[in-house]
Scaffold this motif. Sequence first.
Motif, PDB file in Angstrom:
ATOM      1  N   ARG A 176       1.735   2.174  10.592  1.00  0.00           N
ATOM      2  CA  ARG A 176       0.692   2.664   9.666  1.00  0.00           C
ATOM      3  C   ARG A 176       1.216   2.678   8.226  1.00  0.00           C
ATOM      4  NH1 ARG A 176      -1.178   8.285  11.865  1.00  0.00           N
ATOM      5  NH2 ARG A 176      -2.694   8.217  10.165  1.00  0.00           N
ATOM      6  N   PHE A 177       2.474   3.111   8.055  1.00  0.00           N
ATOM      7  CA  PHE A 177       3.066   3.071   6.707  1.00  0.00           C
ATOM      8  C   PHE A 177       3.169   1.623   6.216  1.00  0.00           C
ATOM      9  CE2 PHE A 177       4.886   7.411   7.436  1.00  0.00           C
ATOM     10  CZ  PHE A 177       4.491   7.988   6.246  1.00  0.00           C
ATOM     11  N   ALA A 178       3.651   0.746   7.082  1.00  0.00           N
ATOM     12  CA  ALA A 178       3.845  -0.656   6.698  1.00  0.00           C
ATOM     13  C   ALA A 178       2.534  -1.307   6.286  1.00  0.00           C
ATOM     14  CB  ALA A 178       4.508  -1.422   7.839  1.00  0.00           C
ATOM     15  N   ALA A 179       1.467  -0.929   6.979  1.00  0.00           N
ATOM     16  CA  ALA A 179       0.165  -1.541   6.690  1.00  0.00           C
ATOM     17  C   ALA A 179      -0.286  -1.237   5.257  1.00  0.00           C
ATOM     18  CB  ALA A 179      -0.868  -1.044   7.694  1.00  0.00           C
ATOM     19  N   ILE A 180       0.186  -0.128   4.709  1.00  0.00           N
ATOM     20  CA  ILE A 180      -0.237   0.232   3.338  1.00  0.00           C
ATOM     21  C   ILE A 180       0.278  -0.801   2.328  1.00  0.00           C
ATOM     22  CG2 ILE A 180       0.032   1.936   1.478  1.00  0.00           C
ATOM     23  CD1 ILE A 180       0.170   4.106   3.719  1.00  0.00           C
ATOM     24  N   VAL A 181       1.515  -1.246   2.505  1.00  0.00           N
ATOM     25  CA  VAL A 181       2.101  -2.165   1.514  1.00  0.00           C
ATOM     26  C   VAL A 181       2.057  -3.625   1.972  1.00  0.00           C
ATOM     27  CG1 VAL A 181       3.651  -0.413   0.571  1.00  0.00           C
ATOM     28  CG2 VAL A 181       4.457  -1.879   2.427  1.00  0.00           C
ATOM     29  N   GLY A 182       1.775  -3.857   3.232  1.00  0.00           N
ATOM     30  CA  GLY A 182       1.792  -5.224   3.768  1.00  0.00           C
ATOM     31  C   GLY A 182       3.158  -5.535   4.352  1.00  0.00           C
ATOM     32  N   ALA A 183       3.168  -6.405   5.360  1.00  0.00           N
ATOM     33  CA  ALA A 183       4.381  -6.648   6.150  1.00  0.00           C
ATOM     34  C   ALA A 183       5.569  -7.100   5.299  1.00  0.00           C
ATOM     35  CB  ALA A 183       4.096  -7.678   7.236  1.00  0.00           C
ATOM     36  N   SER A 184       5.328  -7.949   4.305  1.00  0.00           N
ATOM     37  CA  SER A 184       6.467  -8.513   3.578  1.00  0.00           C
ATOM     38  C   SER A 184       7.137  -7.489   2.664  1.00  0.00           C
ATOM     39  CB  SER A 184       6.026  -9.738   2.770  1.00  0.00           C
ATOM     40  OG  SER A 184       5.045  -9.341   1.830  1.00  0.00           O
ATOM     41  N   ALA A 219       7.443  -4.226   3.656  1.00  0.00           N
ATOM     42  CA  ALA A 219       7.861  -3.122   4.526  1.00  0.00           C
ATOM     43  C   ALA A 219       9.056  -3.620   5.332  1.00  0.00           C
ATOM     44  CB  ALA A 219       6.715  -2.711   5.449  1.00  0.00           C
ATOM     45  N   LEU A 220      10.250  -3.189   4.953  1.00  0.00           N
ATOM     46  CA  LEU A 220      11.474  -3.706   5.569  1.00  0.00           C
ATOM     47  C   LEU A 220      11.847  -2.843   6.769  1.00  0.00           C
ATOM     48  CD1 LEU A 220      13.553  -4.192   2.265  1.00  0.00           C
ATOM     49  CD2 LEU A 220      11.805  -5.704   3.248  1.00  0.00           C
ATOM     50  N   THR A 221      12.081  -3.513   7.902  1.00  0.00           N
ATOM     51  CA  THR A 221      12.469  -2.772   9.110  1.00  0.00           C
ATOM     52  C   THR A 221      13.752  -3.319   9.740  1.00  0.00           C
ATOM     53  OG1 THR A 221      10.983  -4.197  10.389  1.00  0.00           O
ATOM     54  CG2 THR A 221      10.107  -2.048   9.720  1.00  0.00           C
ATOM     55  N   VAL A 260      11.934   0.711   4.848  1.00  0.00           N
ATOM     56  CA  VAL A 260      11.922   0.729   3.386  1.00  0.00           C
ATOM     57  C   VAL A 260      10.575   0.183   2.935  1.00  0.00           C
ATOM     58  CG1 VAL A 260      12.929  -0.218   1.270  1.00  0.00           C
ATOM     59  CG2 VAL A 260      14.423   0.445   3.168  1.00  0.00           C
ATOM     60  N   LEU A 261       9.870   0.958   2.131  1.00  0.00           N
ATOM     61  CA  LEU A 261       8.552   0.531   1.640  1.00  0.00           C
ATOM     62  C   LEU A 261       8.654   0.141   0.175  1.00  0.00           C
ATOM     63  CD1 LEU A 261       6.411   3.387   3.224  1.00  0.00           C
ATOM     64  CD2 LEU A 261       6.461   0.984   3.961  1.00  0.00           C
ATOM     65  N   LYS A 262       8.036  -0.993  -0.192  1.00  0.00           N
ATOM     66  CA  LYS A 262       8.044  -1.428  -1.587  1.00  0.00           C
ATOM     67  C   LYS A 262       6.606  -1.555  -2.093  1.00  0.00           C
ATOM     68  CE  LYS A 262      10.708  -5.130  -0.885  1.00  0.00           C
ATOM     69  NZ  LYS A 262      11.535  -6.283  -1.320  1.00  0.00           N
ATOM     70  N   PRO A 263       5.983  -0.431  -2.432  1.00  0.00           N
ATOM     71  CA  PRO A 263       4.585  -0.482  -2.863  1.00  0.00           C
ATOM     72  C   PRO A 263       4.421  -1.312  -4.134  1.00  0.00           C
ATOM     73  CG  PRO A 263       5.551   1.667  -3.328  1.00  0.00           C
ATOM     74  CD  PRO A 263       6.546   0.924  -2.496  1.00  0.00           C
ATOM     75  N   LEU A 305      11.345   4.846  -0.286  1.00  0.00           N
ATOM     76  CA  LEU A 305      10.234   4.335  -1.085  1.00  0.00           C
ATOM     77  C   LEU A 305      10.832   3.705  -2.334  1.00  0.00           C
ATOM     78  CD1 LEU A 305       7.122   4.283  -1.742  1.00  0.00           C
ATOM     79  CD2 LEU A 305       7.460   6.505  -2.795  1.00  0.00           C
ATOM     80  N   SER A 306      10.922   2.388  -2.351  1.00  0.00           N
ATOM     81  CA  SER A 306      11.528   1.713  -3.500  1.00  0.00           C
ATOM     82  C   SER A 306      10.463   1.402  -4.543  1.00  0.00           C
ATOM     83  CB  SER A 306      12.202   0.414  -3.060  1.00  0.00           C
ATOM     84  OG  SER A 306      12.536  -0.331  -4.212  1.00  0.00           O
TER      85      SER A 306
END
Lengths: 477, 477
Positions: free
Chosen positions: A13-21, A23-25, A48-51, A95-96
Amino acid sequence: MTNTIPSSDLIARFAAIVGASDALTQAADITPYLIESRGLYKGTAPLVLKPGSVAEVSQILKLASETGAAIVPQGGNTGHVAGQIPRAGAADIVLSLERLNRIRDIDPVGNVIVADAGCILADIQKAAEEHNRLFPLSLGSEGSCRIGGNLSTNAGGTAVLAYGNMRQLCLGLEVVLPTGEIWDGLRRLKKDNTGYDLRDLFIGAEGTLGVITGAVLKLFPQPLGHQVAFAGVQSVADALVLFDKASSLCGPALTGFELMPRLGVEFTARHIPGVRDPMDTVHAWYVLIDISTSDSAESAERMMQALLETEISSGLVENAVVATSEAQRKSLWHMRESMSPAQKPEGGSIKHDVSVPVSSIPAFMAEADAAVMKAIPGARICSFGHMGDGNIHYNISQPVGADKDQFIARWREMNAIVHGIVLRYNGSISAEHGIGQLKRDELADVRSPIEIDLMLRIKHAFDPAGIMNPDKVLKVR
Amino acid sequence: MTNTIPSSDLIARFAAIVGASDALTQAADITPYLIESRGLYKGTAPLVLKPGSVAEVSQILKLASETGAAIVPQGGNTGHVAGQIPRAGAADIVLSLERLNRIRDIDPVGNVIVADAGCILADIQKAAEEHNRLFPLSLGSEGSCRIGGNLSTNAGGTAVLAYGNMRQLCLGLEVVLPTGEIWDGLRRLKKDNTGYDLRDLFIGAEGTLGVITGAVLKLFPQPLGHQVAFAGVQSVADALVLFDKASSLCGPALTGFELMPRLGVEFTARHIPGVRDPMDTVHAWYVLIDISTSDSAESAERMMQALLETEISSGLVENAVVATSEAQRKSLWHMRESMSPAQKPEGGSIKHDVSVPVSSIPAFMAEADAAVMKAIPGARICSFGHMGDGNIHYNISQPVGADKDQFIARWREMNAIVHGIVLRYNGSISAEHGIGQLKRDELADVRSPIEIDLMLRIKHAFDPAGIMNPDKVLKVR
């Protein structure tokens, strides 16, 4: 307070906010976000999320508040106290801000620039310069640190003497609150007395109260005159007298006054390519004097000449060189900025970033030197820094030939000695780097219970769900 | 939230803390503490307490927190927004800081002075001067305002351009919290990044979060050079261009840049004894330019001469006079400082203390003038102020021969017009006077709900019993 360990469903759900590319897992992608430059801390994170927008930051924090997941904001990952590093063994989400790196506006007449939090400091300096303006914040990591991190740690650097730290350089902020609500405080006003000072509360809060996403920063006219001198003096006490003379003579034109020991000059000349001792005489202490003037090149020359002529005659200054070109000025500053890296090849270094009232610097240093040498005979003290601000980077290199690990193992013991003396001089155990993880437990020791309690009340009032950079600055009870 | 109405027994308990002679209960004694200088607000109070020590302040607040009695801190009673005046019809107790008026310490080398909150501003200026230092805060009421009030309202004045407002001039605070606990934040440090910025939260809080009892203030070297000029220009836009030129040329040596309209010069020459128009030519707008230099008297002269010669040749400055003695410098400043009192003999005056981004001043003023003249044909706009700070005292004198009371009755209507335009320019409805009672309801209109909510959270966290200066700045829900 404990945070949720995000399930794979929640991570999605978090990844979907920023898009797969963005959202680093994968471990390989995440690792660089988990280690700070000194390698003292290594955290863990599932994500790691990069909004790419403030709206995405808002959605991330909203979801975090609803679910109890912890969020660690990160800029350029150059902080020295691990405030930007997720906790080891927890499941904090990084959150980068790196993709929020747009300069939104620049107004040279109004002397302001509006920037995303993820802008690199050097890019902001450059944008100002292109409009014949100066953004004065300057520090070693300026090529990679980001302005949101500078704001969150109330960064200082080499120009604080004349221009102040980040709090003085910022007019307005945009902050995403833990709930996801956005506070638009992007005001461009020099004077505004309408209620409590929220801006200065978020500045220096190290990401524990919300996420800074944008800022209005002050610009200044580019100075026409610039003089840099390197002077040898006999003692720290003499350096202080010289500072008082320079500051009386130059007023706000004194834009830098940096103290360095002989040992530091030797270290830099030995280890840093291109650095050499600019004088053929040897002195116990050195100061770098930086003077900037707006009206003409000559007025800076006049001031520097008047200062040095008077104080060489008086015997206060033993010898001095004045840079005669921009390249020479840069080279003198390069020596000063190399003081810290030059310690690395000399083995282990136990570091302190302290401040005391300016007039107490000589007494503080004499007392600290004696205590350190008593505890570790042969220790090599390389204490240098922003003398005009009372801010000394009191660093201790290991004795020649000593075991590095055994020396570094005495970090806390040395901290206790040095900080104990700092406190007797009513000083600060963190002048410019902040608290983060490194000094968190010590903060509770050195500040009164009522002060810690007031901070905790603010933390609870702003972040009741406890999702914002947990256990940094304060251990939330 | 409602406060306790103190019984005669409770009043006796409060009085016992300070002793009978410093606990005023007679109407004749209390009245001066209930009325502010403009006469817009008159409060009620059963008791005025004049504690003689920080410990007594602490006991008073402890008792208030235990019993729910409301406390209104008061300094020199010079505030313009009635923050220092108890509520009308309530039973607030006035806590006067006037007896806490000791200068605790002065360190000219460290450039700090430590003062009780009740020290009169002029006494602090004088103490600094005796040590050849400058405390730069300067404002009309400096002979009677007290530093605790200056801190609580984040006071500005005429030297903000170069030295900043109270937040920039204060290094540390001592605050008695609503519970009676004392926060000792009397630090003398220029740099200290150890947790949240409590100091700047108490500064400007108008006594709603605690009572400031002492402060560490910054001192500066006394400048050697001082030049003051009075120049005529054609328009506000030209004044802005001149400000940009002056600030580029002088940098931080530009210590004042004040804007005045022709009408203001006429009012002062007409009504203020000893003031006369220093030029024989007539100009639409005037600026007062103040330049201070540390290195020599000559460098200020050089700057002023360079600025005026260039800008008279360019036609930007129509005519100018430069003061050649300290008496002349004072006389030019006296004209500027008389702008406000000179409006009184001209009848009713509706006042605004607003700021906008500096580069928006000409557009804001043109728009506001048009709107005001449309609403009240014949109104005489006397807008003047700290142009370099974007801070305009946008005052409107009644039309000649109009009824004063009918004119003053339109205060709120004029506020709505002027503040509406201010907000479109992202300005502030209170640049330096604060919120108090006068602008409290308007604050809630002009700030976002999230901003008001953050302030209320701070208020509740610091003052859960709701005893500190209730209903000032914010109406507590």
